[in-house]
Design an enzyme around this catalytic site. Structure first.
Site, PDB file in Angstrom:
ATOM      1  N   ARG A   1      27.142  94.053  56.887  1.00  0.00           N
ATOM      2  CA  ARG A   1      28.027  95.205  56.651  1.00  0.00           C
ATOM      3  C   ARG A   1      29.466  94.715  56.685  1.00  0.00           C
ATOM      4  NH1 ARG A   1      30.296  99.623  60.379  1.00  0.00           N
ATOM      5  NH2 ARG A   1      31.233 100.994  58.813  1.00  0.00           N
TER       6      ARG A   1
ATOM      7  N   HIS B   1      38.094 101.017  56.080  1.00  0.00           N
ATOM      8  CA  HIS B   1      37.987 100.752  57.511  1.00  0.00           C
ATOM      9  C   HIS B   1      39.398 100.598  58.072  1.00  0.00           C
ATOM     10  CE1 HIS B   1      35.067  99.201  60.755  1.00  0.00           C
ATOM     11  NE2 HIS B   1      36.237  99.393  61.337  1.00  0.00           N
TER      12      HIS B   1
ATOM     13  N   GLU C   1      34.233 105.809  60.573  1.00  0.00           N
ATOM     14  CA  GLU C   1      34.719 106.502  61.748  1.00  0.00           C
ATOM     15  C   GLU C   1      35.895 107.433  61.452  1.00  0.00           C
ATOM     16  OE1 GLU C   1      33.135 103.433  65.175  1.00  0.00           O
ATOM     17  OE2 GLU C   1      35.300 103.731  64.989  1.00  0.00           O
TER      18      GLU C   1
ATOM     19  N   ASN D   1      27.591 105.051  64.466  1.00  0.00           N
ATOM     20  CA  ASN D   1      28.237 104.097  65.366  1.00  0.00           C
ATOM     21  C   ASN D   1      28.179 104.656  66.783  1.00  0.00           C
ATOM     22  OD1 ASN D   1      28.863 102.708  63.064  1.00  0.00           O
ATOM     23  ND2 ASN D   1      31.081 102.829  63.282  1.00  0.00           N
TER      24      ASN D   1
ATOM     25  N   TYR E   1      28.525 103.454  71.070  1.00  0.00           N
ATOM     26  CA  TYR E   1      28.854 102.427  72.056  1.00  0.00           C
ATOM     27  C   TYR E   1      28.678 102.863  73.505  1.00  0.00           C
ATOM     28  CZ  TYR E   1      31.110  99.742  68.302  1.00  0.00           C
ATOM     29  OH  TYR E   1      31.361  99.028  67.159  1.00  0.00           O
TER      30      TYR E   1
ATOM     31  N   GLU F   1      27.017 100.416  63.762  1.00  0.00           N
ATOM     32  CA  GLU F   1      27.731  99.643  64.780  1.00  0.00           C
ATOM     33  C   GLU F   1      27.134  99.945  66.142  1.00  0.00           C
ATOM     34  OE1 GLU F   1      32.007  99.915  64.958  1.00  0.00           O
ATOM     35  OE2 GLU F   1      32.185  99.927  62.764  1.00  0.00           O
TER      36      GLU F   1
END
Length: 443
Positions: free
Chosen positions: A78, A122, A167, A292, A294, A352
């Protein structure tokens, strides 16, 4: 027990992710200035005022970096293409050197049997467009669509998937309301317009790509697990409010064509006139959804500050180098919630997932057993969500390389590959070797 590669379907895709400005070296190849260059040059915004001028010099070293993926048994990569590298002024004159670079990069992926998964934006808004208002300008969706057409005409015949924007919460809220990303504003009106215009740019970009015959199109949204800071009903309400204005802010328009009541409470009075007319294009069907994830964040009510009247509080779980609370169960919850609330059977990809960690130099490689445990635990969470019915088709670790970590400069390290930012020497870490061994264990 930890999951193994055999616990996933044979056609499940494993990859690693990067972003153009964070690794390429934006001073190379005729790329134009971005609002991150300006943001980094402003005192106090970025650690040591570091920027992406050199980064990892992926611009010249991409063959070496792609070899790590090929040699490690990865299926896909990616990457993102930089708007300011393709169109240095954001519009008008094309930088042929930039297009040639992305030509070479995609061809090099294919030569290594890596599926190219492209992200169109991005975070590197060209400075010339930022000067006009950037994501607050009413024409930004059309500017974005024109860039989409230029880069897609060059490499669209060879990429396997395309995401419009990475995002959108970071692009709009973090950059225009919280002020910790470029352009560094703290302004609810700016944020509301950026939120809507990012969504509109996604929709306009999708329309242009469909007109060009492109397939496998999606968007990448960032999420967090949310818990209240205490059992106090006001803290519970604050956590629910954060969930709505973080995890649902973009998904509701994308999949239901409307903003949530919580979003409208804060942003509604400041949305651009006629915003409702854009919702049909914004909510057009996609082919996949990028996730994504985390960390877990905890929130408490705080009536001393305006909407959304909440504050983040520290939790007890282990934390990454970023200070993010590690909570793999949040990923399985998230994927099941997305399936039930929004996407149904639409394929999802973990685009991600990773951790920053100050690994130790062991002499032969960089020891980061904590990172390998993080990966294993989150892969187990992905597998659990699949057992529970979520349609997950791939997982990308963030990131392949240590890189420019935005406002944290070069201090926080997410990579499977250690990068010495003085010599630019690459050294695989323990986590790289452990993951590649895991990927190969298919018997």
């Amino acid at each position: 027990m930890p999951v193994t590669r055999k616990d996933f379907p044979k056609d499940f895709l494993f990859g690693a992710a990067t972003a153009a400005y964070q690794i390429e070296g934006h001073s190379f190849g005729g790329a134009g200035s971005t609002h991150w260059d300006t943001y980094a040059a402003t005192p106090g915004n970025v650690i040591r005022a570091e920027d992406g001028a050199i980064a990892c010099d992926h611009y010249h070293r991409y063959e070496e970096d792609l070899d790590f993926l090929k040699d490690g048994g990865f299926d896909t990569y990616r990457f993102s293409t930089s708007w300011a590298r393709v169109l240095p002024e954001g519009r008008g004159q094309v930088n042929e050197a930039g297009l040639d670079y992305y030509d070479r990069l995609v061809d090099a992926m294919l030569a290594r049997d890596l599926k190219p998964n492209q992200t169109l934006y991005h975070w590197e808004m060209p400075s010339a467009l930022a000067d006009l208002g950037g994501w607050e300008h009413p024409d930004v969706a059309d500017w974005f669509a024109d860039y989409v057409e230029v880069i897609t005409k060059r490499i669209g015949d060879r990429v396997s998937k395309i995401a419009t924007i990475n995002e959108p919460w970071c692009v709009s809220v973090l950059g225009h309301f919280i002020g910790r990303h470029a352009p560094g504003k703290v302004d609810v009106r700016s944020a509301a317009r950026a939120v809507h215009h990012v969504l509109k740019a996604h929709g306009r970009g999708m329309t242009r790509l469909r007109e060009m015959g492109q397939k496998d199109l999606g968007i990448v949204v960032n999420y967090e697990a949310v818990k209240p800071g205490s059992d106090d009903p006001r803290d519970v309400a604050a956590a629910n409010r954060q969930h709505a204005i973080m995890n649902q802010l973009f998904m509701h328009p994308l999949f239901k064509g409307e903003y949530t009541a919580d979003a409208m409470e804060g942003y509604g009075p400041h949305l651009p006139k006629g915003w409702q007319d854009d919702m049909a294009e914004i909510s057009q069907p996609m082919d996949w959804h990028g996730v994504n994830y985390y960390m877990l964040n905890r929130f408490a009510h705080d009536d001393t500050i305006p909407w959304p009247s909440l504050k983040q509080v520290e939790g007890p779980l282990p934390k990454t180098q970023m200070g993010w609370e590690i909570y793999p169960d949040g990923l399985s919850w998230l994927l099941t919630w997305l399936k039930d609330e929004y996407v149904g059977d639409l394929p999802m990809f973990i685009t991600e997932n990773g951790m920053a960690w100050p690994e130790a130099d062991t002499g032969s490689n960089f020891g980061d057993t904590e990172r390998w445990k993080y990966i294993q635990d989150h892969l187990a969470a992905v597998r659990q969500s699949m057992i529970d019915g979520a349609n997950i088709e791939g997982f990308y670790y963030w990131s392949l390389l240590d890189n420019y970590e935005w406002a944290f400069g070069y201090e926080k390290r997410f990579g499977l590959i250690h990068v010495d930012f003085d010599s630019l020497k690459r050294t695989p870490k323990h986590s790289y070797y452990a993951l590649t061994e895991w990927l190969r264990a298919t018997d």
